[in-house]
Design an enzyme around this catalytic site. Structure first.
Site, mmCIF file in Angstrom:
data_model
loop_
_atom_site.group_PDB
_atom_site.id
_atom_site.type_symbol
_atom_site.label_atom_id
_atom_site.label_comp_id
_atom_site.label_asym_id
_atom_site.label_seq_id
_atom_site.Cartn_x
_atom_site.Cartn_y
_atom_site.Cartn_z
ATOM 1 N N GLY A 163 0.853 -1.188 0.000
ATOM 2 C CA GLY A 163 0.000 0.000 0.000
ATOM 3 C C GLY A 163 0.883 1.230 0.000
ATOM 4 O O GLY A 163 2.018 1.185 0.484
ATOM 5 N N GLN A 169 3.127 10.130 0.992
ATOM 6 C CA GLN A 169 4.408 9.427 1.137
ATOM 7 C C GLN A 169 5.355 9.677 -0.034
ATOM 8 O O GLN A 169 6.545 9.380 0.065
ATOM 9 C CB GLN A 169 4.182 7.914 1.275
ATOM 10 N N CYS A 215 5.688 0.049 7.366
ATOM 11 C CA CYS A 215 5.324 1.242 6.592
ATOM 12 C C CYS A 215 6.519 1.618 5.736
ATOM 13 O O CYS A 215 7.649 1.649 6.230
ATOM 14 C CB CYS A 215 4.968 2.384 7.548
ATOM 15 N N LEU A 216 6.272 1.926 4.464
ATOM 16 C CA LEU A 216 7.384 2.271 3.567
ATOM 17 C C LEU A 216 8.087 3.555 4.018
ATOM 18 O O LEU A 216 9.222 3.802 3.622
ATOM 19 C CB LEU A 216 6.885 2.402 2.127
ATOM 20 N N HIS A 274 -4.567 1.639 7.296
ATOM 21 C CA HIS A 274 -3.215 2.207 7.427
ATOM 22 C C HIS A 274 -3.015 3.351 6.420
ATOM 23 O O HIS A 274 -2.548 4.438 6.773
ATOM 24 C CB HIS A 274 -2.176 1.096 7.207
ATOM 25 N N GLU A 275 -3.410 3.095 5.160
ATOM 26 C CA GLU A 275 -3.207 4.116 4.109
ATOM 27 C C GLU A 275 -4.136 5.310 4.299
ATOM 28 O O GLU A 275 -3.752 6.457 4.060
ATOM 29 C CB GLU A 275 -3.401 3.498 2.722
ATOM 30 N N HIS A 319 -2.779 7.818 6.554
ATOM 31 C CA HIS A 319 -1.749 8.695 5.958
ATOM 32 C C HIS A 319 -2.370 9.973 5.393
ATOM 33 O O HIS A 319 -1.730 11.026 5.391
ATOM 34 C CB HIS A 319 -1.022 7.971 4.810
HETATM 35 ZN ZN ZN Z 1 2.519 3.700 5.831
#
Ligand code: ZN
Length: 162
Positions: free
Chosen positions: A44, A49, A88-89, A130-131, A134
């Protein structure tokens, strides 16, 4: 190729803006986010991000077709919660257990501006939540107890110096 921003960048903690133009540049952004997500082996990725303050995120679990969520709203969440380890990226190498609702209903529009609604549970519901966070500047470290958060971020700070 888009860079994925890591913890400490202020855009990651800001509320993103609604998307109003469904044009070529939006399609290109989605394609570039998809490439960046695959390159970094994510499932995701949210537009903030990659440094874009837009209410857009993508989800790509295993070989499933890419899912695109624009201007999303989580309209229902299950009472039942579940614990799952998340990464998380924007926090490479950091993983910890987060409690979230097991299932959600989400309304959004696709890349052409067409509305849709889905009910998700399991891993899909997890990635969506989660996304979605963000887009409101909420990070997964904000979803754990303050002491756990402090430990995690201290550990993360140490890892970054290695
Ligand atoms: Zn994340």
């Amino acid at each position: 190729m888009l860079n994925i921003l890591t913890y400490g960048e202020s855009i990651l903690t800001e509320k993103a803006n609604e998307i109003t133009e469904f044009d070529q540049s939006l399609q290109r952004l989605i394609e570039e986010m998809h490439e960046a997500m695959q390159r970094d082996h994510g499932i995701g990725l949210a537009a903030p991000q990659v440094g874009t303050s837009k209410r857009l995120f993508i989800v790509g679990i295993d070989d499933e077709p890419l899912r695109v969520f624009i201007n999303p709203h989580i309209v229902a969440s299950s009472q039942e919660t579940t614990e799952l380890e998340e990464g998380c990226l924007s926090f490479p190498g950091l993983y910890f257990t987060v409690v979230r609702p097991l299932a959600v209903d989400i309304e959004a529009v696709d890349m052409h501006g067409k509305p849709f609604r889905i009910s998700a549970d399991g891993l899909l519901a997890r990635v969506i939540q989660h996304e979605y966070d963000h887009l409101d500047g909420i990070l997964f470290v904000d979803r754990v107890s303050p002491s756990k958060r402090k430990r995690a971020l201290t550990h993360y700070g140490r890892m970054l110096k290695m």
